[in-house]
Structures are given as structure tokens and as C-alpha cells.
Design a protein around this motif. Sequence first.
Motif, PDB file in Angstrom:
ATOM      1  N   GLY A  94       0.777  -1.128  -0.044  1.00 61.61           N
ATOM      2  CA  GLY A  94      -0.012  -0.097  -0.038  1.00 61.61           C
ATOM      3  C   GLY A  94       0.779   1.290   0.000  1.00 61.61           C
ATOM      4  N   ILE A  98       1.051   4.482  -2.856  1.00 62.00           N
ATOM      5  CA  ILE A  98       1.199   6.026  -2.658  1.00 62.00           C
ATOM      6  C   ILE A  98       2.278   6.435  -3.080  1.00 62.00           C
ATOM      7  CG2 ILE A  98       1.144   7.727  -0.704  1.00 62.00           C
ATOM      8  CD1 ILE A  98      -0.330   5.682   1.187  1.00 62.00           C
ATOM      9  N   THR A 122       1.794   7.205   6.058  1.00 61.92           N
ATOM     10  CA  THR A 122       1.555   8.178   5.139  1.00 61.92           C
ATOM     11  C   THR A 122       1.821   9.622   5.337  1.00 61.92           C
ATOM     12  OG1 THR A 122      -0.484   6.527   4.538  1.00 61.92           O
ATOM     13  CG2 THR A 122      -0.491   9.050   3.537  1.00 61.92           C
ATOM     14  N   GLU A 162      -8.283   9.538   3.906  1.00 58.71           N
ATOM     15  CA  GLU A 162      -8.605   8.233   4.340  1.00 58.71           C
ATOM     16  C   GLU A 162      -9.925   8.185   5.015  1.00 58.71           C
ATOM     17  OE1 GLU A 162      -5.010   6.481   6.169  1.00 58.71           O
ATOM     18  OE2 GLU A 162      -6.198   6.132   7.856  1.00 58.71           O
ATOM     19  N   CYS A 189      -7.679  11.813  -4.202  1.00 59.85           N
ATOM     20  CA  CYS A 189      -7.722  10.402  -3.922  1.00 59.85           C
ATOM     21  C   CYS A 189      -7.916   9.857  -2.613  1.00 59.85           C
ATOM     22  CB  CYS A 189      -5.925   9.980  -4.051  1.00 59.85           C
ATOM     23  SG  CYS A 189      -5.564   8.391  -3.675  1.00 59.85           S
ATOM     24  N   ASP A 191      -8.233   6.682   0.143  1.00 61.12           N
ATOM     25  CA  ASP A 191      -7.515   5.692   0.633  1.00 61.12           C
ATOM     26  C   ASP A 191      -8.901   4.932   1.349  1.00 61.12           C
ATOM     27  OD1 ASP A 191      -6.707   3.417   2.500  1.00 61.12           O
ATOM     28  OD2 ASP A 191      -5.096   4.476   3.138  1.00 61.12           O
ATOM     29  N   CYS A 193      -8.971   1.622   2.163  1.00 60.57           N
ATOM     30  CA  CYS A 193      -8.483   0.217   2.736  1.00 60.57           C
ATOM     31  C   CYS A 193      -9.533  -0.277   3.864  1.00 60.57           C
ATOM     32  CB  CYS A 193      -7.110   0.304   3.433  1.00 60.57           C
ATOM     33  SG  CYS A 193      -5.842   0.775   2.261  1.00 60.57           S
ATOM     34  N   MET A 211      -7.043   4.499  -3.662  1.00 63.54           N
ATOM     35  CA  MET A 211      -5.826   3.614  -2.851  1.00 63.54           C
ATOM     36  C   MET A 211      -6.104   2.477  -2.165  1.00 63.54           C
ATOM     37  SD  MET A 211      -3.895   3.645  -0.226  1.00 63.54           S
ATOM     38  CE  MET A 211      -2.555   2.680   0.330  1.00 63.54           C
ATOM     39  N   HIS A 212      -5.122   1.491  -2.472  1.00 64.44           N
ATOM     40  CA  HIS A 212      -5.595   0.224  -1.444  1.00 64.44           C
ATOM     41  C   HIS A 212      -4.262  -0.229  -1.060  1.00 64.44           C
ATOM     42  CE1 HIS A 212      -9.932  -0.687  -1.589  1.00 64.44           C
ATOM     43  NE2 HIS A 212      -9.953  -0.406  -2.836  1.00 64.44           N
ATOM     44  N   SER A 213      -4.385  -0.804   0.189  1.00 60.70           N
ATOM     45  CA  SER A 213      -3.255  -1.846   0.555  1.00 60.70           C
ATOM     46  C   SER A 213      -4.056  -3.121   0.504  1.00 60.70           C
ATOM     47  CB  SER A 213      -3.097  -1.392   2.070  1.00 60.70           C
ATOM     48  OG  SER A 213      -2.060  -2.253   2.586  1.00 60.70           O
TER      49      SER A 213
END
Length: 409
Positions: A94, A98, A122, A162, A189, A191, A193, A211-213
Amino acid sequence: MSDQPSGRSPSSSFHRDTLAVREASERSQYGENSEALFLTSGFVQPSAEAAARRFAGDEEGYTYGRYGNPTVASFEQRLAALEGSEACISSASGMSAILMMCMGLLKAGDHVICSQSMFGSTIKLIGTDLAKFGVLSSFVSQTDVNAWRAAIQPSTRLLFAETPTNPLTDVCDIRALADIAHNAGALLCVDNCFATPALQRPMDFGADLVMHSGTKYLDGQGRVMAGALCASQDLVTKTFLPVLKSAGMTLSPFNAWVVLKGLETLDIRMRAQSARALGLANWLEAHPAVARIFYPGLASHPQHALAMAQQSGCGGAVLSFEVKANDSQQARARAFQVLDAMQLLSLSTNLGDTKTLVAHPASTSHGRLTEAQRQAAGVSQGLIRVAVGLEHLDDITTDLDRGLSLPGT
């Protein structure tokens, strides 16, 4: 086939449950039902001319494992379908996703706005590491839309949020932040997750990137590390793929295959674990040793209504709570007492596993931050994060109660 990460039209006649099981690259000549695992670092070319065209990007075809792989492409195609994006590009973790995003979108002098309550790594990457290369950043309150708007500068290129946040589960208004970003000529963007596309699709609310982990819920069983960015085909192909080819933050085919299979059960896992999390949150909220509980599924959460609107009426599977204490020193000792008394649950900083994982963010995930940064993020010494798994709720509460019911230190 192509070195370019697989993309697909966001429109489909199939439901997401079906896409999570069926969306993938075409079967090989052997007709396998489970997607194939291609463990190879290189690909034999049909001719020198074809190799030249493929390396130049003029012809589809795989050339080198750092640039693309059929198994990796299947994972990217499936995640793009679930998020409703045109395309997806994967990475080794992840955090590398980033980094790829920032390297692709930002240059010296550009400005990025982030939530001050984001994941500790982050905050460090953007606020400290990228600052060495001239990238400017501002960290604002996750939930204060006016603070995001006031932080806009002429050089702002990216807003990064996030939601819910790690570990306090703050929820931002995605649509409002998208409007602020777009009015400033910037991108947003998100996050995703914690919620995953099973519960929340940020692009439905105007986000430009997700965005993904994949290490977390996309895998779902704590086996491998993976990361991904979902975005437009242009961003993936023209902005992020060149960074991936040069920097090599490539997702391994094996890890891609594991997460690809994890996506098949994502929806049922997320809903089952979220139901247990809500039950645990209600139990903790009534516990005499708990000072405060952070969980979007509770009516007491400040952004409960927003969370229910954005997250398909579900609070997710992660919550945090603060133990009662007189000062920070006692709070840390009390939190450690709770963690050390556990006999069933796992003391681990990861999340997204089928096993319940419990952590002390102030000394682990946010341990590299300064005390001022931790305070700004709301991460106190008495805070404990619980990523709820699939154990029976009674067993989870019994194990946490061992420490919570001990006399205070």
C-alpha cells in the motif's frame, strides 16, 4: 496481452458480487477454472520486430515481469471492476502505491493536502520524506471541510483523504472534498482500505483515484503484501505505469494471485466482520473501563450519518477505544495491561485478517511520529485499535474483558 495494466469499462451488466468471482483475464489454452498463476520474470517474443513494437508500446504483449504479468493483470482488472474505475495498477504494498501516486503526480514545488489523522506512515512519507524533494504539504482536520478549502494554494495538485481513518475512524465527506479539489484544478485520492469496495466506492462520490493496501481486507487472511491505485485509463497508462517501469515497485505474481482469490470472498467477509464489529462496539461503549469508543456504525459517532450514506449502511470492521486513566502514563500502562492479558486475540499491527488483531497505535503504527503529530491525529497513549475478525463475538469480548476488568495500574 499487454504490459499495460488491465483496464475495463466501468459499465457492466453484472453485479459486483459476480464481478468479484468472475472478472479476470482470459483463460489460457488449458481452460483453467481457477485463474492461472504465471511465475515468470520474462516472456519469449515471437520475433525481434514484435519485441521492438511491444517495448515501444505500439503492440500489446508481455515483455518483462517488472512491467506486467497475466496474473497481476487479472487482479488489476478485478479490482477496477469492483471499484468502478476504468483501470487499476498494482504495486508491492500500500505504501508503494502511495509513493507511485506521488511520484507520478507531484514535482518539486507542488502542494498536497492530507488529513492529519491518516495512517502514520502516510503522514511521514508525504510530510517528511517527500519534503526532501521539494513537495509541499498541509495536514488538516479530516472532518472540517472549510479547513481543506482554506488550505488550497495555487500549487495544490492533490487532496488525499483516508475514510474511515486509521485508527480513529474519522469519516470525511468525499463529495465535498472532490468539489474542492476539482474547483482548484487538483485531484482527489481516497484511501479505501478500511471500507473496501464491498462497502464504499469513492468514485461514486467524485474521487479521481482510489488507493488500496491489498495486504488488508482484499487479501483478507494476512498472507501477503500488495497495493493498488484505481484511476482513469489515462492516469494509469500515461502517469503511473512509467513510474512503475522505472522504479520497480512491482507486485509479485504470487501475491497478486492470492489477493485475486481473496477478492472472491471480500463481500461476505466484510459484512460478517462488520456485524461482529458493531456488536463489539456496543459492548465496549457500555464497559465501565472504557472512556471512549470510535466506530462509525454507532449512533454516537460524530459522522455516523455520513458514514452510513457513504459506506452502504455499514460501519466496517475496525474500531478503536480509549481506556480510562488519569494521565497519559497511566493510560499507556493500562492499555498495555489490556493487551498483555489477551489469550485468544492477536497482538498485531496488521488489520484485515479473519483473526481479530489488536494493536496500540501510539507505540506502533504511529510510533515514528512526533508527540505533536500524534496529538494532532488524536492518537492517545490509552488508545487501542481492534480489527475484528470472524471469531464468535462472545469469545472476543471475553478475551478483551480479561484486561479491562483488571484493577487499574
